[in-house]
Design a protein around this motif. Sequence first.
Motif, PDB file in Angstrom:
ATOM      1  N   VAL A 166       0.849  -1.213   0.000  1.00 40.07           N
ATOM      2  CA  VAL A 166       0.000   0.000   0.000  1.00 40.07           C
ATOM      3  C   VAL A 166       0.874   1.248   0.000  1.00 40.07           C
ATOM      4  O   VAL A 166       0.586   2.230  -0.710  1.00 40.07           O
ATOM      5  N   GLY A 167       1.931   1.219   0.811  1.00 43.78           N
ATOM      6  CA  GLY A 167       2.833   2.375   0.833  1.00 43.78           C
ATOM      7  C   GLY A 167       3.486   2.614  -0.516  1.00 43.78           C
ATOM      8  O   GLY A 167       3.636   3.766  -0.956  1.00 43.78           O
ATOM      9  N   ILE A 168       3.862   1.521  -1.202  1.00 45.54           N
ATOM     10  CA  ILE A 168       4.459   1.675  -2.545  1.00 45.54           C
ATOM     11  C   ILE A 168       3.450   2.292  -3.506  1.00 45.54           C
ATOM     12  O   ILE A 168       3.775   3.195  -4.288  1.00 45.54           O
ATOM     13  N   TYR A 169       2.204   1.793  -3.452  1.00 45.48           N
ATOM     14  CA  TYR A 169       1.165   2.329  -4.340  1.00 45.48           C
ATOM     15  C   TYR A 169       0.941   3.814  -4.081  1.00 45.48           C
ATOM     16  O   TYR A 169       0.870   4.627  -5.019  1.00 45.48           O
ATOM     17  N   ILE A 170       0.824   4.182  -2.800  1.00 45.25           N
ATOM     18  CA  ILE A 170       0.586   5.597  -2.451  1.00 45.25           C
ATOM     19  C   ILE A 170       1.784   6.458  -2.899  1.00 45.25           C
ATOM     20  O   ILE A 170       1.607   7.563  -3.415  1.00 45.25           O
ATOM     21  N   THR A 171       2.986   5.931  -2.703  1.00 48.98           N
ATOM     22  CA  THR A 171       4.175   6.690  -3.104  1.00 48.98           C
ATOM     23  C   THR A 171       4.182   6.949  -4.604  1.00 48.98           C
ATOM     24  O   THR A 171       4.449   8.071  -5.061  1.00 48.98           O
ATOM     25  N   ILE A 172       3.865   5.909  -5.394  1.00 53.63           N
ATOM     26  CA  ILE A 172       3.844   6.081  -6.852  1.00 53.63           C
ATOM     27  C   ILE A 172       2.758   7.057  -7.259  1.00 53.63           C
ATOM     28  O   ILE A 172       2.956   7.904  -8.157  1.00 53.63           O
ATOM     29  N   ARG A 173       1.584   6.971  -6.604  1.00 59.24           N
ATOM     30  CA  ARG A 173       0.498   7.906  -6.919  1.00 59.24           C
ATOM     31  C   ARG A 173       0.924   9.344  -6.616  1.00 59.24           C
ATOM     32  O   ARG A 173       0.673  10.259  -7.412  1.00 59.24           O
ATOM     33  N   LEU A 174       1.546   9.542  -5.461  1.00 60.72           N
ATOM     34  CA  LEU A 174       1.988  10.894  -5.098  1.00 60.72           C
ATOM     35  C   LEU A 174       3.040  11.408  -6.082  1.00 60.72           C
ATOM     36  O   LEU A 174       3.036  12.599  -6.449  1.00 60.72           O
ATOM     37  N   ILE A 175       3.928  10.531  -6.508  1.00 62.58           N
ATOM     38  CA  ILE A 175       4.949  10.946  -7.490  1.00 62.58           C
ATOM     39  C   ILE A 175       4.286  11.365  -8.792  1.00 62.58           C
ATOM     40  O   ILE A 175       4.629  12.400  -9.384  1.00 62.58           O
ATOM     41  N   ASN A 176       3.310  10.579  -9.266  1.00 58.88           N
ATOM     42  CA  ASN A 176       2.610  10.921 -10.516  1.00 58.88           C
ATOM     43  C   ASN A 176       1.853  12.233 -10.385  1.00 58.88           C
ATOM     44  O   ASN A 176       1.885  13.074 -11.299  1.00 58.88           O
ATOM     45  N   ILE A 177       1.179  12.421  -9.249  1.00 51.78           N
ATOM     46  CA  ILE A 177       0.433  13.672  -9.047  1.00 51.78           C
ATOM     47  C   ILE A 177       1.378  14.867  -9.014  1.00 51.78           C
ATOM     48  O   ILE A 177       1.118  15.916  -9.617  1.00 51.78           O
ATOM     49  N   GLY A 178       2.497  14.699  -8.315  1.00 54.17           N
ATOM     50  CA  GLY A 178       3.464  15.797  -8.251  1.00 54.17           C
ATOM     51  C   GLY A 178       4.015  16.160  -9.620  1.00 54.17           C
ATOM     52  O   GLY A 178       4.119  17.357  -9.962  1.00 54.17           O
ATOM     53  N   PHE A 179       4.322  15.166 -10.433  1.00 53.37           N
ATOM     54  CA  PHE A 179       4.860  15.467 -11.760  1.00 53.37           C
ATOM     55  C   PHE A 179       3.786  15.991 -12.711  1.00 53.37           C
ATOM     56  O   PHE A 179       4.096  16.750 -13.636  1.00 53.37           O
ATOM     57  N   GLN A 180       2.511  15.609 -12.511  1.00 46.52           N
ATOM     58  CA  GLN A 180       1.445  16.208 -13.306  1.00 46.52           C
ATOM     59  C   GLN A 180       1.347  17.709 -13.036  1.00 46.52           C
ATOM     60  O   GLN A 180       1.150  18.508 -13.955  1.00 46.52           O
ATOM     61  N   LYS A 181       1.479  18.095 -11.770  1.00 50.53           N
ATOM     62  CA  LYS A 181       1.457  19.525 -11.438  1.00 50.53           C
ATOM     63  C   LYS A 181       2.664  20.245 -12.047  1.00 50.53           C
ATOM     64  O   LYS A 181       2.547  21.384 -12.507  1.00 50.53           O
ATOM     65  N   ILE A 182       3.800  19.557 -12.062  1.00 48.38           N
ATOM     66  CA  ILE A 182       4.987  20.170 -12.689  1.00 48.38           C
ATOM     67  C   ILE A 182       4.751  20.367 -14.179  1.00 48.38           C
ATOM     68  O   ILE A 182       5.115  21.414 -14.753  1.00 48.38           O
ATOM     69  N   ASN A 183       4.122  19.392 -14.857  1.00 48.50           N
ATOM     70  CA  ASN A 183       3.819  19.527 -16.283  1.00 48.50           C
ATOM     71  C   ASN A 183       2.866  20.695 -16.531  1.00 48.50           C
ATOM     72  O   ASN A 183       3.046  21.488 -17.473  1.00 48.50           O
ATOM     73  N   GLN A 184       1.836  20.795 -15.697  1.00 47.24           N
ATOM     74  CA  GLN A 184       0.893  21.905 -15.854  1.00 47.24           C
ATOM     75  C   GLN A 184       1.567  23.249 -15.629  1.00 47.24           C
ATOM     76  O   GLN A 184       1.319  24.220 -16.346  1.00 47.24           O
ATOM     77  N   LYS A 185       2.485  23.312 -14.661  1.00 41.63           N
ATOM     78  CA  LYS A 185       3.209  24.557 -14.400  1.00 41.63           C
ATOM     79  C   LYS A 185       4.095  24.918 -15.585  1.00 41.63           C
ATOM     80  O   LYS A 185       4.191  26.094 -15.971  1.00 41.63           O
TER      81      LYS A 185
END
Length: 608
Positions: free
Chosen positions: A212-231
């Motif tokens: 579960v921690g691995i899944y949450i970590t990957i999700r957070l990484i994807n969300i963070g990089f999506q915000k970077i792409n939008q920026k």
Amino acid sequence: MFLLMAFTGFAQQKDSVGSDEASLLLKKMDSTHRADSLRRLELLREIENLKGSEVDKQRDKLLQELNETKEQDSLRSVRQQRQLEKLKASAKGFPVVPFGDTLFMVYTRIGSFTASERAEAVTEKIQRLYDDVSFVPDSLMVSFTESAPQLSYKDIIVMSINDMEALWFGVSQETLAREYQQIIQQAIRSERKANSVINIVLRIGAIILILVGIYITIRLINIGFQKINQKAILLKESILKGIRFRGYQFLDSERELQVALFLINILRIFVILIALYFALPLLFSVFPWTRGIAETLISWVLTPLKNVFSSIIDYLPNLFTIFVIGGVTHYAVKFLKFVAGEVESGSLNLPGFYPDWAKPTLNIVKFLVYAFSFIIIFPYLPGSDSPIFQGVSVFVGILFSLGSSSAISNAVAGLVITYMRPFKVGDRIKIGDLTGDVVEKSLLVTRIRTIKNENITVPNSTVLAGSTINYTTSAKESGLILHTGVTIGYDVPWKQVHELLISAALATKGIVNDTSRKPFVFQTSLDDFYVAYQINAYTEDSHRMAAIYSDLHQNIQDKFNEGGVEILSPHYRSARDGNMTTIPATYLPNDYQAPSFKVSMNKPSEEK
């Protein structure tokens, strides 16, 4: 199968060489120690049994021998101990690993059993004890026999501790046996506790939490990089202006944005892989039987990093040496450039050394300095002594030798031309059929610009193999003689022809007219139908040769037409019948009567 067994036996035999040597040394130490002990006991008994009148004298002799024996035993023990320490450094031990972790190492053999066979047998017996449900760790006892202490449970002898093994570790046999007893008991207790039902359930829960921690970590990484792409998309107009260099646009803002998004995506994947890499060892370390996988994964990263870091630290002295050599070379070249500049400008005069030699000589010396510097630096380069590096160096050398023969010949020719000084940049020269100004003179080629503004590259080997005419040098030193010829009929006085040619030369711009360099005429031949005249005139402007020749030819036509003299070049045949003469009408008097003749241009002779 037979080959595999043979190879395994050979490997075990090779690995046990150091242990066998240690066993032999331990046997020798033990036998020597026993012999010395027996000899000392014998001497003591002899001293106690002394009788007679010479007791004191015999006692002193025996005491002296006893002391010598003790000293020899002590010295022998020191030497053997040193030999044993050397063998310990090189001897290979064999681990006892019943549950994945090493409990202790076996270094010595007993009888026909090698250290490797002993380690395998002890490992197998400990596993049997663990599998025995009725076994209690406290039931593992240390029993003493005449030969050696033993670790045993009921009728199972787990391990025997001989005197050589005790000497190897520098403790008594009983102490070593007690230590092994505690290690085995604690290992069995820990393994049983780790494999209990409660622990298995807890480990499964830990695995679920880790996933579960691995899944949450990957999700957070994807969300963070999506915000970077939008920026990045929002800042496209303000930050991404495109990449330009000297007026050329490599990337516009749209393509630069695509490149930025691609790099961000690559970084996202890299971060996810790093997170997985550090999470998987944690996942594998939950169960004891998978901990080896975790350790292997971690070692795959830590071992290369450790090797790289240690290699960098070990290479620092060589790196500083390279920096020192490079610094000395840099300032040596700067000094050579300064000297060459002084010679080229004329501030520094060297007897027999021309200023135009300064630059090519500097290039040669610079090449030699850099080559010598590279030869010194080469042994300090990483991997310079490896077979791969040496093979690549030889291969590159062969390619260079095979493919650069013409380049080397041109370079050698360039050096010869430099110090022959047949021409320099700016001179008007003629090489073969090419005439023009020298615009560049390098080590390999010479570039010439013709009067038609054609840039022609001539290899230096071609220049050296042929003849070269330098018009500029002649023009500056004594004046360049330009010459052209005309053919005049025998009916015209030669003095008149001389006067007309000289006057045409003097009327030409660029022709020199001073006391020692006046135009002059040669009569080069007396042919069947005409006389050949050659006008020679001096000029100091070699770069205007074509224009001067053109003006000279125009003036010759004008002067001869004004003087009423026909130029019989090209040859022609005429039969006069009253047609116009070849002299232009603008030069004829008003009352001029044309002779009668016919003209045909197909024969190179003239009849009047």
